[in-house]
Design an enzyme around this catalytic site. Structure first.
Site, short mmCIF file in Angstrom:
data_model
loop_
_atom_site.label_atom_id
_atom_site.label_comp_id
_atom_site.label_asym_id
_atom_site.label_seq_id
_atom_site.Cartn_x
_atom_site.Cartn_y
_atom_site.Cartn_z
CB SER A 29 -0.90 0.00 1.23
OG SER A 29 -0.10 0.28 2.37
CE LYS A 30 -1.01 6.75 -3.04
NZ LYS A 30 -0.20 6.76 -4.23
NE ARG A 31 0.52 0.75 5.98
CZ ARG A 31 0.75 -0.53 6.21
NH1 ARG A 31 1.70 -0.89 7.03
NH2 ARG A 31 0.03 -1.45 5.60
#
Ligand code: GLU
Length: 483
Positions: free
Chosen positions: A250-252
């Site tokens: 994910s973006k994380r």
């Protein structure tokens, strides 16, 4: 072998989808088969032309060419689902004629109530099949009277769908867990299950290679295929990508849109190399190999079931390997546009020669193409901007002023302006002042390039030329008096 990549243009091309596309492409190229690109663009509300373009640009950037499909054409007419609605409706009617599908008049509110009740009583929440037993004449009459209806597949009961997934082995779905799902909505639009399956049958797809998130849809697709009287394809469901922490990518973990990599200084060859290794049991994730080798060795049956880890740091490392491997001209061709964009103007003849001379030294030190402009900006600007951190760490140190004065004196007397002569002069300065290289040369680097990170110092000064070097040293020296 005929495989397809079937993105929905409802978002930017995700790195996980790019991997799916790559594995399809590799499978097709290895087998001498066809790679087909279709657009699952039935969701007009969420889809957009911008996303559609982004997907195509991404595939082209990666060099994943398709043999049939959108913008390429082929023997099957349109490869955009939005242009095939009549075909899906036609198949839906055929399935109804064969009683493989039936009209359902239950309203969304009724369905909600019954789902809640089923959950409360611990029964499966899926559709309970109420309209399945309506007589054909009755449902015909109700529809003719204008009552809203969806079309559902009559899932064989009792029953089970079993298939051999290339990646996961035997997969079984008891039909207790497969409701009589919707094929056509009440407005006549097809669901993903119907549209995707009709396309796969019509286009003669032999292998469906896609993400594991679609595994639970597969029994539905097999049931539609069989109801159409066709042979189901072979399925290969790829495990999803995870970040280094073991959580779903994910973006994380960094950028998940492919275009961020395209704009972020990555080489498509490096990206393809790295992503090819994710889940393909070929080598570890530092194996460097050519596209031809990939095509030669790729085999769907070598794909691993375990989730693969997408590690940005490793990708960056691999990008550095590919950058260093570029030929000099190729490196310049890929970075010159970035340098010029950064300056906001094209380089003239002389400046290009300067860039050509310094480029190999920059190339050795880079992991991302986008690092090039900052490394060479000092050569092409009139007014140098000093990196504040470098300034504070270096220029304001006690020995720096003396080093700059001595450097300026020695360089001002230099007969010939060559890397060797510059090096000798500055080393003599270090000896005279009894300074180590860090204390004595870093001030020169910062004064002349604006930063403590630059290409090698002596070569940088040669490239900059004597006039500008001396002016910049003097300017910094003048600054001391003003302090
Ligand atoms: N359009 C679907 C998606 O983007 C994939 C369809 C498929 O591969 O069957 O999730």
């Amino acid at each position: 072998m005929r495989v397809r990549f079937a993105p929905s243009p409802t978002g930017y091309l995700h790195v996980g989808s790019a991997r799916t596309a790559l594995f399809n492409w590799l499978a097709a190229r290895h087998a001498g088969g066809e790679f087909i690109l279709r657009s699952d663009d039935t969701d007009q509300a969420r889809g957009s032309d911008e996303y559609y373009r982004d997907v195509l640009d991404g595939l082209r950037w990666l060099g994943l060419d398709w043999d049939e499909g959108v913008e390429e054409g082929g023997p099957h007419g349109s490869y955009r689902q939005s242009e095939r609605l009549e075909r899906y409706q036609e198949v839906a009617e055929q399935l109804r004629d064969r009683t493989a599908a039936y009209l359902c008049f239950c309203s969304p509110e009724e369905l909600d109530d019954r789902r809640r009740q089923a959950q409360a009583e611990g029964r499966p929440p899926g559709y309970d099949g109420r309209c399945r037993t309506l007589a054909g004449a009755e449902s015909q009459a109700r529809r003719a009277a204008g009552e809203a209806a969806v079309l559902r597949l009559a899932v064989p009961r009792p029953g089970e769908t079993v298939f051999d997934d290339v990646v996961r082995g035997e997969v079984r779905f008891g039909h207790d867990h497969v409701e009589d799902f919707v094929l056509l909505r009440s407005d006549g639009t097809p669901t993903y299950h119907l549209a995707s399956t009709v396309d796969d049958v019509d286009y003669g797809i032999t292998h469906v290679v896609r993400g594991e998130d679609l595994l639970s849809s597969t029994p539905k697709h097999i049931l539609i295929t069989l109801a159409m009287g066709a042979e189901p394809p072979i399925y290969a469901h790829l495990s999803l990508l995870m970040g280094p922490d073991g959580k779903k990518l994910s973006k994380r973990h960094g950028d998940t849109a492919l275009n961020a990599y395209r704009e972020g200084g990555f080489l498509p060859e490096a990206f393809v190399n790295y992503v090819a290794l994710l889940g393909w049991n070929f080598g570890d994730d530092e194996t460097v190999f050519t596209r031809a080798e990939m095509v030669e060795r790729f085999d769907l049956s070598d794909i691993q079931k375990n989730p693969a880890v997408f590690d940005n740091e490793k990708l960056i490392w691999m990008n550095g390997v590919y950058i260093r491997d570029l030929g000099a001209d190729e490196f310049i061709a890929r970075t010159l546009p970035l340098v010029e964009a950064d300056l906001g103007r094209p380089l003239d003849e002389d400046e290009r020669a300067t860039y050509r001379a310094i480029a190999p030294l920059v190339q050795e030190r880079m992991k991302l193409l986008t690092e090039a402009p900052a490394q060479v900006r000092f050569l092409f600007v009139e007014e140098l901007e000093y990196d504040p951190a470098s300034w504070h760490k270096v220029i304001v140190k006690p020995d720096s002023r003396a080093a700059l004065e001595a450097a300026k004196a020695r360089l001002g007397d230099l007969g010939e302006w060559t890397t060797d002569a510059i090096e000798q002069a500055l080393r003599a300065m270090l000896e005279e002042l009894e300074l180590n290289a860090r204390k004595g040369l870093q001030p020169v680097r910062v004064a002349v390039t604006g930063s403590s990170v630059s290409p090698p110092l002596f070569e940088s000064l040669e490239a900059l030329g004597p006039e500008r070097t001396l002016v910049r040293l003097q300017e910094v020296l003048d600054g001391y008096d003003g302090q």
